[in-house]
Design a protein around this motif. Sequence first.
Motif, PDB file in Angstrom:
ATOM      1  N   UNK A 109       0.824  -1.217   0.000  1.00 27.92           N
ATOM      2  CA  UNK A 109       0.000   0.000   0.000  1.00 27.92           C
ATOM      3  C   UNK A 109       0.855   1.264   0.000  1.00 27.92           C
ATOM      4  N   UNK A 110       1.830   1.335   0.871  1.00 27.17           N
ATOM      5  CA  UNK A 110       2.648   2.559   0.936  1.00 27.17           C
ATOM      6  C   UNK A 110       3.434   2.744  -0.363  1.00 27.17           C
ATOM      7  N   UNK A 111       3.914   1.643  -0.940  1.00 24.99           N
ATOM      8  CA  UNK A 111       4.633   1.718  -2.217  1.00 24.99           C
ATOM      9  C   UNK A 111       3.708   2.234  -3.324  1.00 24.99           C
ATOM     10  N   UNK A 112       2.479   1.741  -3.334  1.00 26.15           N
ATOM     11  CA  UNK A 112       1.493   2.184  -4.330  1.00 26.15           C
ATOM     12  C   UNK A 112       1.224   3.681  -4.185  1.00 26.15           C
ATOM     13  N   UNK A 113       1.046   4.130  -2.955  1.00 26.71           N
ATOM     14  CA  UNK A 113       0.827   5.564  -2.715  1.00 26.71           C
ATOM     15  C   UNK A 113       2.022   6.392  -3.175  1.00 26.71           C
ATOM     16  N   UNK A 114       3.224   5.892  -2.929  1.00 27.60           N
ATOM     17  CA  UNK A 114       4.437   6.597  -3.357  1.00 27.60           C
ATOM     18  C   UNK A 114       4.483   6.730  -4.876  1.00 27.60           C
ATOM     19  N   UNK A 115       4.143   5.668  -5.578  1.00 27.22           N
ATOM     20  CA  UNK A 115       4.147   5.698  -7.046  1.00 27.22           C
ATOM     21  C   UNK A 115       3.137   6.711  -7.577  1.00 27.22           C
ATOM     22  N   UNK A 116       1.961   6.732  -6.974  1.00 30.59           N
ATOM     23  CA  UNK A 116       0.915   7.668  -7.411  1.00 30.59           C
ATOM     24  C   UNK A 116       1.383   9.108  -7.209  1.00 30.59           C
ATOM     25  N   UNK A 117       1.985   9.380  -6.048  1.00 29.97           N
ATOM     26  CA  UNK A 117       2.505  10.735  -5.786  1.00 29.97           C
ATOM     27  C   UNK A 117       3.600  11.116  -6.776  1.00 29.97           C
ATOM     28  N   UNK A 118       4.430  10.139  -7.137  1.00 34.82           N
ATOM     29  CA  UNK A 118       5.568  10.403  -8.019  1.00 34.82           C
ATOM     30  C   UNK A 118       5.143  10.677  -9.461  1.00 34.82           C
ATOM     31  N   UNK A 119       4.196   9.877  -9.952  1.00 37.98           N
ATOM     32  CA  UNK A 119       3.891   9.911 -11.383  1.00 37.98           C
ATOM     33  C   UNK A 119       2.620  10.667 -11.767  1.00 37.98           C
ATOM     34  N   UNK A 120       1.702  10.843 -10.812  1.00 44.90           N
ATOM     35  CA  UNK A 120       0.407  11.455 -11.160  1.00 44.90           C
ATOM     36  C   UNK A 120       0.255  12.769 -10.390  1.00 44.90           C
ATOM     37  N   UNK A 121       0.464  13.893 -11.074  1.00 47.35           N
ATOM     38  CA  UNK A 121       0.479  15.205 -10.404  1.00 47.35           C
ATOM     39  C   UNK A 121      -0.809  15.501  -9.635  1.00 47.35           C
ATOM     40  N   UNK A 122      -1.962  15.311 -10.293  1.00 47.28           N
ATOM     41  CA  UNK A 122      -3.234  15.580  -9.617  1.00 47.28           C
ATOM     42  C   UNK A 122      -3.811  14.251  -9.132  1.00 47.28           C
ATOM     43  N   UNK A 123      -3.417  13.874  -7.907  1.00 43.32           N
ATOM     44  CA  UNK A 123      -3.822  12.561  -7.399  1.00 43.32           C
ATOM     45  C   UNK A 123      -4.781  12.656  -6.215  1.00 43.32           C
ATOM     46  N   UNK A 124      -5.418  13.811  -6.041  1.00 42.25           N
ATOM     47  CA  UNK A 124      -6.264  14.018  -4.856  1.00 42.25           C
ATOM     48  C   UNK A 124      -7.504  13.117  -4.857  1.00 42.25           C
ATOM     49  N   UNK A 125      -7.932  12.647  -6.038  1.00 47.85           N
ATOM     50  CA  UNK A 125      -9.130  11.810  -6.118  1.00 47.85           C
ATOM     51  C   UNK A 125      -8.808  10.315  -6.138  1.00 47.85           C
ATOM     52  N   UNK A 126      -7.536   9.966  -5.902  1.00 51.58           N
ATOM     53  CA  UNK A 126      -7.134   8.551  -5.916  1.00 51.58           C
ATOM     54  C   UNK A 126      -6.963   8.062  -4.480  1.00 51.58           C
ATOM     55  N   UNK A 127      -7.598   6.947  -4.171  1.00 56.82           N
ATOM     56  CA  UNK A 127      -7.560   6.364  -2.824  1.00 56.82           C
ATOM     57  C   UNK A 127      -6.952   4.969  -2.924  1.00 56.82           C
ATOM     58  N   UNK A 128      -6.071   4.626  -2.004  1.00 55.03           N
ATOM     59  CA  UNK A 128      -5.472   3.285  -1.996  1.00 55.03           C
ATOM     60  C   UNK A 128      -5.909   2.560  -0.723  1.00 55.03           C
ATOM     61  N   UNK A 129      -6.511   1.388  -0.897  1.00 55.68           N
ATOM     62  CA  UNK A 129      -6.957   0.598   0.248  1.00 55.68           C
ATOM     63  C   UNK A 129      -6.557  -0.873   0.029  1.00 55.68           C
ATOM     64  N   UNK A 130      -6.611  -1.703   1.073  1.00 59.35           N
ATOM     65  CA  UNK A 130      -6.212  -3.109   0.922  1.00 59.35           C
ATOM     66  C   UNK A 130      -7.199  -3.909   0.076  1.00 59.35           C
ATOM     67  N   UNK A 131      -6.653  -4.848  -0.695  1.00 59.99           N
ATOM     68  CA  UNK A 131      -7.489  -5.798  -1.418  1.00 59.99           C
ATOM     69  C   UNK A 131      -7.932  -6.919  -0.499  1.00 59.99           C
ATOM     70  N   UNK A 132      -8.753  -7.821  -1.027  1.00 58.62           N
ATOM     71  CA  UNK A 132      -9.234  -8.959  -0.249  1.00 58.62           C
ATOM     72  C   UNK A 132      -8.508 -10.235  -0.626  1.00 58.62           C
ATOM     73  N   UNK A 133      -8.999 -11.356  -0.111  1.00 60.61           N
ATOM     74  CA  UNK A 133      -8.334 -12.640  -0.341  1.00 60.61           C
ATOM     75  C   UNK A 133      -8.634 -13.203  -1.729  1.00 60.61           C
TER      76      UNK A 133
END
Length: 237
Positions: free
Chosen positions: A61-85
């Motif tokens: 999750x934290x890695x995914x958030x880091x990538x979004x911050x790095x590559x997508x300038x306007x990322x305020x509408x993107x949410x990262x949450x855990x997947x299921x089994x």
Amino acid sequence: MANNIFGIILAGGQGTRMGNAERPKQFMEIGRKPIIVHTIEKFVIHSAFDRIIVLSPKAWISHTKDLIRKYIPDHSDIIVIPGGSTRNETIMNAIRYIEENFGLDDDTIIVTHDSVRPFVSHRMIEENIQAAVEYGACDTVIPASDTIVESQDHKFISSIPDRSAMYQGQTPQSFRAKKLRDIYAGLSSAEKEILTDACKILVLKGEKVHLVEGDVTNIKITYPSDIRMAEAIMGGK
């Protein structure tokens, strides 16, 4: 157009078939960017979405958030949450999050898409939204180009269906979220175990799922050879 439209990027898998234990396949790079970033970008540029929810393995999750911050300038509408089994439990996680944070009604639409299908087009997303609004559910497909052979025992042919009626499923798959959740909640454990994708939830209960035309370039990156194919598609764009 309906209100409350959410893009759901399914990145919960570990990608074991890629043979790369270090990182799930959605974080591998094509065209100098992680595959998942290319996919999210296709949703970010579509104005219909209220939010884009990315479902990631908990450890990433934290890695995914880091990538979004790095590559997508306007990322305020993107949410990262855990997947299921499972795939469908991952989708249910997304619906639960929507209900808790934005509310859920009969008109709430979700457009679910594999994080490792980076070549989804604007047209496919648009037609998915329209079909989900009009019909309640849809699947993106392409006509089967090869004869489909069924083998029940995995040794001998049991049937050869008429190819003209056969399609290969892709994503996006889009739904009225509340209806999907309610039908899924009513399934038995045995029924849930045989589900390979969300459309089957509805088909199992006799609900109609509309077809949206996909594209042969809308590939799912699963094996190492798919990386080379993706690079070739990207080079031709």
